[in-house]
Design a protein around this motif. Structure first.
Motif, PDB file in Angstrom:
ATOM      1  N   GLU A 286       0.830  -1.205   0.000  1.00 46.44           N
ATOM      2  CA  GLU A 286       0.000   0.000   0.000  1.00 46.44           C
ATOM      3  C   GLU A 286       0.869   1.261   0.000  1.00 46.44           C
ATOM      4  OE1 GLU A 286      -2.763  -0.182   3.198  1.00 46.44           O
ATOM      5  OE2 GLU A 286      -3.783  -1.944   2.423  1.00 46.44           O
ATOM      6  N   SER A 287       1.947   1.213  -0.731  1.00 45.41           N
ATOM      7  CA  SER A 287       2.882   2.334  -0.768  1.00 45.41           C
ATOM      8  C   SER A 287       2.335   3.487  -1.610  1.00 45.41           C
ATOM      9  CB  SER A 287       4.222   1.852  -1.338  1.00 45.41           C
ATOM     10  OG  SER A 287       5.015   2.930  -1.733  1.00 45.41           O
ATOM     11  N   ALA A 288       2.470   4.692  -1.075  1.00 46.45           N
ATOM     12  CA  ALA A 288       2.050   5.879  -1.830  1.00 46.45           C
ATOM     13  C   ALA A 288       2.949   6.075  -3.051  1.00 46.45           C
ATOM     14  CB  ALA A 288       2.108   7.108  -0.919  1.00 46.45           C
ATOM     15  N   GLU A 289       4.230   5.718  -2.903  1.00 47.59           N
ATOM     16  CA  GLU A 289       5.163   5.841  -4.020  1.00 47.59           C
ATOM     17  C   GLU A 289       4.777   4.896  -5.155  1.00 47.59           C
ATOM     18  OE1 GLU A 289       7.653   7.991  -4.523  1.00 47.59           O
ATOM     19  OE2 GLU A 289       6.952   8.975  -2.695  1.00 47.59           O
ATOM     20  N   LEU A 290       4.274   3.709  -4.786  1.00 50.23           N
ATOM     21  CA  LEU A 290       3.835   2.753  -5.807  1.00 50.23           C
ATOM     22  C   LEU A 290       2.697   3.353  -6.625  1.00 50.23           C
ATOM     23  CD1 LEU A 290       3.558  -0.040  -7.150  1.00 50.23           C
ATOM     24  CD2 LEU A 290       2.099  -0.717  -5.227  1.00 50.23           C
ATOM     25  N   ARG A 291       1.716   3.898  -5.950  1.00 48.46           N
ATOM     26  CA  ARG A 291       0.573   4.476  -6.663  1.00 48.46           C
ATOM     27  C   ARG A 291       0.998   5.664  -7.525  1.00 48.46           C
ATOM     28  NH1 ARG A 291      -4.179   4.121  -2.027  1.00 48.46           N
ATOM     29  NH2 ARG A 291      -4.725   1.939  -2.419  1.00 48.46           N
ATOM     30  N   LYS A 292       1.955   6.415  -7.024  1.00 52.12           N
ATOM     31  CA  LYS A 292       2.448   7.556  -7.802  1.00 52.12           C
ATOM     32  C   LYS A 292       3.076   7.071  -9.110  1.00 52.12           C
ATOM     33  CE  LYS A 292       4.548  10.738  -5.459  1.00 52.12           C
ATOM     34  NZ  LYS A 292       5.607  11.466  -4.699  1.00 52.12           N
ATOM     35  N   ASP A 293       3.869   5.992  -9.016  1.00 52.76           N
ATOM     36  CA  ASP A 293       4.513   5.454 -10.215  1.00 52.76           C
ATOM     37  C   ASP A 293       3.495   4.819 -11.161  1.00 52.76           C
ATOM     38  OD1 ASP A 293       6.968   6.311  -9.446  1.00 52.76           O
ATOM     39  OD2 ASP A 293       7.738   4.360  -8.807  1.00 52.76           O
ATOM     40  N   LEU A 294       2.508   4.127 -10.599  1.00 52.86           N
ATOM     41  CA  LEU A 294       1.484   3.510 -11.445  1.00 52.86           C
ATOM     42  C   LEU A 294       0.649   4.577 -12.152  1.00 52.86           C
ATOM     43  CD1 LEU A 294       0.253   0.531  -9.220  1.00 52.86           C
ATOM     44  CD2 LEU A 294       1.913   0.507 -11.085  1.00 52.86           C
ATOM     45  N   PHE A 295       0.439   5.682 -11.472  1.00 56.58           N
ATOM     46  CA  PHE A 295      -0.277   6.792 -12.113  1.00 56.58           C
ATOM     47  C   PHE A 295       0.562   7.354 -13.260  1.00 56.58           C
ATOM     48  CE2 PHE A 295      -2.569  10.753 -12.555  1.00 56.58           C
ATOM     49  CZ  PHE A 295      -3.864  10.398 -12.207  1.00 56.58           C
ATOM     50  N   VAL A 297       2.609   5.579 -15.043  1.00 56.68           N
ATOM     51  CA  VAL A 297       2.457   4.593 -16.119  1.00 56.68           C
ATOM     52  C   VAL A 297       1.163   4.860 -16.881  1.00 56.68           C
ATOM     53  CG1 VAL A 297       2.134   2.141 -16.639  1.00 56.68           C
ATOM     54  CG2 VAL A 297       3.798   2.833 -14.896  1.00 56.68           C
ATOM     55  N   TYR A 298       0.107   5.129 -16.137  1.00 63.87           N
ATOM     56  CA  TYR A 298      -1.203   5.429 -16.730  1.00 63.87           C
ATOM     57  C   TYR A 298      -1.128   6.660 -17.640  1.00 63.87           C
ATOM     58  CZ  TYR A 298      -5.947   7.445 -16.702  1.00 63.87           C
ATOM     59  OH  TYR A 298      -7.140   8.021 -17.043  1.00 63.87           O
ATOM     60  N   GLN A 299      -0.282   7.620 -17.258  1.00 59.43           N
ATOM     61  CA  GLN A 299      -0.133   8.850 -18.041  1.00 59.43           C
ATOM     62  C   GLN A 299       0.949   8.728 -19.118  1.00 59.43           C
ATOM     63  OE1 GLN A 299       0.589  11.498 -14.679  1.00 59.43           O
ATOM     64  NE2 GLN A 299      -1.464  12.380 -14.911  1.00 59.43           N
ATOM     65  N   ASN A 300       1.492   7.497 -19.268  1.00 63.46           N
ATOM     66  CA  ASN A 300       2.521   7.215 -20.277  1.00 63.46           C
ATOM     67  C   ASN A 300       3.816   7.987 -20.058  1.00 63.46           C
ATOM     68  OD1 ASN A 300       0.884   5.403 -21.781  1.00 63.46           O
ATOM     69  ND2 ASN A 300      -0.160   7.148 -22.742  1.00 63.46           N
ATOM     70  N   LYS A 304       5.865   0.600 -17.680  1.00 59.19           N
ATOM     71  CA  LYS A 304       5.243  -0.269 -16.673  1.00 59.19           C
ATOM     72  C   LYS A 304       6.253  -1.206 -16.030  1.00 59.19           C
ATOM     73  CE  LYS A 304       2.669  -4.009 -17.485  1.00 59.19           C
ATOM     74  NZ  LYS A 304       1.542  -4.886 -17.889  1.00 59.19           N
ATOM     75  N   GLN A 305       7.088  -1.851 -16.841  1.00 54.65           N
ATOM     76  CA  GLN A 305       8.041  -2.813 -16.290  1.00 54.65           C
ATOM     77  C   GLN A 305       9.054  -2.132 -15.377  1.00 54.65           C
ATOM     78  OE1 GLN A 305       7.502  -6.120 -16.827  1.00 54.65           O
ATOM     79  NE2 GLN A 305       8.960  -6.285 -15.134  1.00 54.65           N
ATOM     80  N   THR A 306       9.436  -0.910 -15.744  1.00 50.54           N
ATOM     81  CA  THR A 306      10.365  -0.148 -14.900  1.00 50.54           C
ATOM     82  C   THR A 306       9.744   0.122 -13.536  1.00 50.54           C
ATOM     83  OG1 THR A 306      11.336   0.926 -16.839  1.00 50.54           O
ATOM     84  CG2 THR A 306      11.693   1.990 -14.706  1.00 50.54           C
TER      85      THR A 306
END
Length: 410
Positions: A286-295, A297-300, A304-306
């Motif tokens: 539940e890391s905030a940093e994870l969600r930031k990175d996934l967002f 990825v969503y914004q291109n 994703k793999q990185t």
């Protein structure tokens, strides 16, 4: 004339001021040593508004974080990979604990050592466990956890029911309109569009049903262990009074007993380290940093793999910890095996069975309590995470229905 009067007035005022100035008394500055002590309460700590905004605030845990469905999907995909890694380590750590517990149970430890003690009071390490149990709220704490888990489960099912109703109502309306207008109803059938939503709802319900099975087991366990909890409510003095009297023994000071006590203490420390590490593993999901990175990825703006590799590396780092635990656990079990051979010779012929049973009952009650508490704690985390996913899905379903209504109105 007016100018002359003004000049006279100014001169008079100037003369008056000079007279006043003659009476002014100037004090010199105090030295540093004579200054009064600085009062900390008269000062404030200046902090940036950004720091304040990023801080946790009271009640923050009650607010949900809403993310686009695409980000939720990425998060789910990441968690599948992370859970595979975590499961491998958890399996190894749990097997270690099970093997250790099995060894101690076979040897009757630590109760066997307690039973040989000539002290007429509850051993301090055992009392600490009992005291922790009492401070948590006895069996009532387990019951409150169970009640909280049941409410969380209900909340999850409520969201699922809302989603299902929205999907079914929309599909039924679409079918009705299609029946009325026939070929003039040009929208795509709802059944061809809502398949993914239904599939996800079925998947979530399946997970909830499995969790409910565990909850039911814990609920049954609580009823079974309640009688065993009675003795754990007693004070230290009351437990000491109930403890069978010691039989005269001269073996307490034998080196093998000291070695066993040291190994048991070290084993308990290892278990605490495992519990902390397991908790840290699940927090990483539940890391905030994870969600930031996934967002990102969503914004291109990020591959994703990185993003996945960056955060999966945090879980792979636990491999060294597991290896160290395995080595230390094996060494301690070896120490216990070696010293138990000597201990059995010392113990043979000593009449300590009633005292051994007394300590065994206490230990069994505490272990049952701890096992069920861990199950409920994990259940609470599961339902919290599940509710987050379901809330996001509910928003998605609302958007889906709203877009279909726009099509209908057009």
């Amino acid at each position: 004339a007016s100018i002359k009067n003004r000049i006279k007035t100014i001169q008079a005022e100037y003369t008056k001021v000079k007279e006043i100035n003659k009476n002014v008394y100037y004090e010199c500055c105090k030295s540093e040593k004579e200054l009064e002590k600085i009062e900390s309460k008269n000062f404030t700590l200046h902090r940036s508004i950004q720091m304040k905004l990023e801080e946790d605030y009271p009640g923050s845990e009650n607010f949900e974080v809403f993310l686009p469905m695409e980000v939720r999907k990425l998060e789910g995909e990441f968690m599948q990979q992370a859970n595979k890694i975590i499961s491998q380590y958890l399996e190894l750590l749990q097997k270690m604990t099970a093997d250790e517990d099995s060894t101690l149970k076979n040897y009757g430890l630590p109760q066997a050592i307690y039973s040989l003690s000539d002290k007429e009071e509850i051993p301090e390490d055992l009392w600490k466990r009992v005291s922790d149990f009492q401070q948590r709220g006895n069996i009532q704490y387990l019951e409150s956890l169970l009640s909280g888990v049941a409410q969380s489960r209900k909340n999850c099912y409520d969201v699922i029911s809302k989603c299902e109703k929205l999907v079914i109502d929309e599909e039924n309306e679409d079918n009705s309109m299609r029946a009325i207008y026939g070929k003039n109803w040009h929208r795509l059938p709802s059944s061809s569009l809502n398949g993914e939503i239904k599939s996800r709802l079925d998947s979530y319900k399946g997970n909830l049903e499995k969790a409910f099975e565990t909850d039911s087991t814990v609920e049954s366990n609580i009823e079974i262990i309640k009688p065993k909890m009675t003795v754990l409510k007693l004070s230290k003095n009351e437990l000491t009074q109930q403890m069978p009297k010691s039989v005269a023994s001269k073996v307490q000071g034998d080196p093998c007993i000291r070695h066993l006590e040291g190994a048991l203490s070290a084993l308990n420390d290892l278990k605490k380290q495992r519990e902390e590490t397991i908790a840290n593993m699940t927090k990483g999901l539940e890391s905030a940093e994870l969600r930031k990175d996934l967002f990102a990825v969503y914004q291109n703006s990020l591959d994703k793999q990185t993003a996945f590799d960056r955060h999966l590396a945090n879980f792979n780092s636990y491999e060294k910890f597991v290896q160290e635990q395995e080595t230390q656990s094996a060494d301690l079990i070896s120490t216990i095996d070696e010293n138990m051979r000597k201990f059995k010779k010392l113990k043979s012929g000593k009449g300590h069975e009633d005292k051994l049973e007394f300590f065994a009952n206490i230990d069994e009650g505490l272990k049952s309590y701890e096992e069920n508490m861990n199950l409920l704690s994990n259940g609470a985390k599961f339902y919290k995470q599940m509710h987050t996913y379901l809330t996001s899905l509910h928003l998605y379903v609302n958007d889906f229905v709203a877009s279909r209504n726009v099509e209908k109105d057009d």
